[in-house]
Design an enzyme around this catalytic site. Structure first.
Site, PDB file in Angstrom:
ATOM      1  N   ASP A 188     -10.983  18.351  -6.365  1.00 58.59           N
ATOM      2  CA  ASP A 188     -12.067  18.100  -7.024  1.00 58.59           C
ATOM      3  C   ASP A 188     -13.380  17.779  -6.443  1.00 58.59           C
ATOM      4  O   ASP A 188     -13.565  17.936  -5.192  1.00 58.59           O
ATOM      5  CB  ASP A 188     -11.740  16.457  -7.557  1.00 58.59           C
ATOM      6  CG  ASP A 188     -10.869  15.623  -6.537  1.00 58.59           C
ATOM      7  OD1 ASP A 188     -11.300  15.993  -5.277  1.00 58.59           O
ATOM      8  OD2 ASP A 188     -10.379  14.485  -6.805  1.00 58.59           O
ATOM      9  N   ASN A 224      -5.533   3.248  -8.847  1.00 64.07           N
ATOM     10  CA  ASN A 224      -5.021   3.153 -10.592  1.00 64.07           C
ATOM     11  C   ASN A 224      -4.111   4.127 -10.722  1.00 64.07           C
ATOM     12  O   ASN A 224      -3.717   4.517 -12.153  1.00 64.07           O
ATOM     13  CB  ASN A 224      -6.427   3.285 -11.322  1.00 64.07           C
ATOM     14  CG  ASN A 224      -7.157   4.604 -11.412  1.00 64.07           C
ATOM     15  OD1 ASN A 224      -6.788   5.463 -10.530  1.00 64.07           O
ATOM     16  ND2 ASN A 224      -8.139   4.952 -11.940  1.00 64.07           N
ATOM     17  N   HIS A 239      -4.254   7.743 -10.255  1.00 67.24           N
ATOM     18  CA  HIS A 239      -5.183   8.753 -10.411  1.00 67.24           C
ATOM     19  C   HIS A 239      -4.565   9.652  -9.322  1.00 67.24           C
ATOM     20  O   HIS A 239      -4.251   9.489  -7.829  1.00 67.24           O
ATOM     21  CB  HIS A 239      -6.439   8.833 -10.938  1.00 67.24           C
ATOM     22  CG  HIS A 239      -7.391   8.755  -9.827  1.00 67.24           C
ATOM     23  ND1 HIS A 239      -8.591   8.201  -9.833  1.00 67.24           N
ATOM     24  CD2 HIS A 239      -7.267   8.863  -8.335  1.00 67.24           C
ATOM     25  CE1 HIS A 239      -9.047   8.120  -8.485  1.00 67.24           C
ATOM     26  NE2 HIS A 239      -8.488   8.565  -7.624  1.00 67.24           N
ATOM     27  N   GLU A 292      -7.655  10.739 -14.130  1.00 67.93           N
ATOM     28  CA  GLU A 292      -7.489   9.269 -14.480  1.00 67.93           C
ATOM     29  C   GLU A 292      -6.408   8.801 -15.447  1.00 67.93           C
ATOM     30  O   GLU A 292      -5.856   9.832 -16.291  1.00 67.93           O
ATOM     31  CB  GLU A 292      -8.942   8.916 -14.888  1.00 67.93           C
ATOM     32  CG  GLU A 292     -10.017   9.162 -14.121  1.00 67.93           C
ATOM     33  CD  GLU A 292     -10.306   8.177 -13.051  1.00 67.93           C
ATOM     34  OE1 GLU A 292      -9.384   7.433 -12.512  1.00 67.93           O
ATOM     35  OE2 GLU A 292     -11.348   7.851 -12.608  1.00 67.93           O
TER      36      GLU A 292
HETATM   37  C1  GLP Z   1     -10.565  10.020  -4.775  1.00 68.86           C
HETATM   38  C2  GLP Z   1      -9.981  11.239  -4.832  1.00 68.86           C
HETATM   39  C3  GLP Z   1      -8.656  11.718  -4.747  1.00 68.86           C
HETATM   40  C4  GLP Z   1      -7.948  10.680  -3.686  1.00 68.86           C
HETATM   41  C5  GLP Z   1      -8.356   9.020  -4.111  1.00 68.86           C
HETATM   42  C6  GLP Z   1      -7.772   8.108  -2.989  1.00 68.86           C
HETATM   43  O1  GLP Z   1     -10.841   9.458  -6.022  1.00 68.86           O
HETATM   44  N1  GLP Z   1     -10.505  11.994  -5.774  1.00 68.86           N
HETATM   45  O2  GLP Z   1      -8.282  12.961  -4.624  1.00 68.86           O
HETATM   46  O3  GLP Z   1      -6.615  10.928  -3.691  1.00 68.86           O
HETATM   47  O4  GLP Z   1      -9.613   8.948  -4.268  1.00 68.86           O
HETATM   48  O5  GLP Z   1      -8.796   7.808  -2.119  1.00 68.86           O
HETATM   49  P1  GLP Z   1      -8.356   7.345  -0.593  1.00 68.86           P
HETATM   50  O6  GLP Z   1      -7.532   8.315  -0.125  1.00 68.86           O
HETATM   51  O7  GLP Z   1      -9.925   7.004  -0.260  1.00 68.86           O
HETATM   52  O8  GLP Z   1      -7.626   6.129  -1.024  1.00 68.86           O
END
Ligand code: GLP
Length: 259
Positions: free
Chosen positions: A80, A151, A153, A158
């Protein structure tokens, strides 16, 4: 590893901490790349951003510098990117990937794909189709790395995302924008949209490794393991895939029974 169990198609590996969990995933990746390199075959990796894979990328860089791991036959597709955003923005996932991995290994920049946050709005739909085509042209994703949002995702899919989604422009949930506010110096600077690969794109991967560290991930992980497969918890869709490894530290595993 503290413990390993199988539930449906998911192998759950629990480690003492993110360090040892990341080491395990780095070894998996290194073995896969080394094996393919020996037979002059490419390896196609699906890559994630966020704090979760940072230690893993450090370990892959170390493997490149100290153990001769070569990325010269590796192709990568990131999950993404925020939209709209300049690739040179400090908080773009382009900048993240350059700093955390690409600039420190021998990967061919032509083989690294990240959704483009600079594309004109009217061209986004065609661009997203082309992104899917590139993945197909590369032979599909051999191993998809995932983190998970608090959440539930995955990528930027989402809660509310259906299983048959492909690469597209989405609206970010407020909770996700809130989580990103420190990276952008305030919520008002966090883009409202993002381009993300879809759930179906992720499920097309041959193998999926989903990592989660910390207590703040425990609820999403418990819902994934114990709850229904539901649009409200997109990570739960992984239960429909035949080859998924969940790699957790003991805090992320703390709400799964038996741990
Ligand atoms: C972001 C990314 C996701 C990631 C998630 C978790 O929104 N787009 O791909 O897995 O957050 O973030 P973190 O690894 O900082 O907890």
């Amino acid at each position: 590893m503290k413990k390993s169990i199988n539930i449906d198609n998911v192998t759950v590996n629990v480690f003492e901490n993110a360090e040892s969990g990341s080491e395990y995933v780095a070894n998996l990746i290194q073995q896969k790349i080394d094996k393919n390199n020996r037979s002059y075959t490419s390896t196609v990796l699906g890559l994630a951003t966020g704090s979760t894979p940072k230690k893993l990328y450090e370990k892959l860089i170390k493997a490149h510098q100290e153990n001769g791991l070569s990325f010269s036959r590796v192709t990568t597709f990131n999950l993404d990117e925020y939209y709209p955003i300049s690739r040179f923005d400090e908080s773009s996932y382009h900048t993240f990937m350059d700093r955390q991995l690409f600039s420190k290994v021998d990967i061919d920049p032509e083989r690294t794909f990240i959704p483009d946050g600079e594309i004109a709005k009217e061209e986004v739909a065609a661009y997203c189709e082309a992104y899917e085509d590139e993945i197909k042209k590369a032979g599909g994703i051999d191993l998809q790395l995932l983190g998970v949002g608090t959440n539930g995702h995955i990528g930027f899919n989402e809660p509310g995302t259906s299983i048959d989604t492909r690469t597209r422009l989405i609206d970010l949930h407020e909770i996700t924008r809130e989580g990103a506010k420190d990276d952008f110096g305030g919520i008002e600077n966090v883009p409202k949209e993002a381009i993300t690969v879809g759930i179906e794109t992720i499920l097309d991967s041959k193998e999926i490794v989903c990592m989660a560290w910390g207590k703040h991930k425990a609820e999403a992980i418990a819902a994934f393991m114990k709850g229904e497969i539901t649009t409200e918890n997109p990570v739960s869709y992984l239960r429909t895939h035949p080859n998924v490894k969940l790699v957790l530290d003991k805090d992320a595993a703390s709400l799964i029974e038996d741990y």
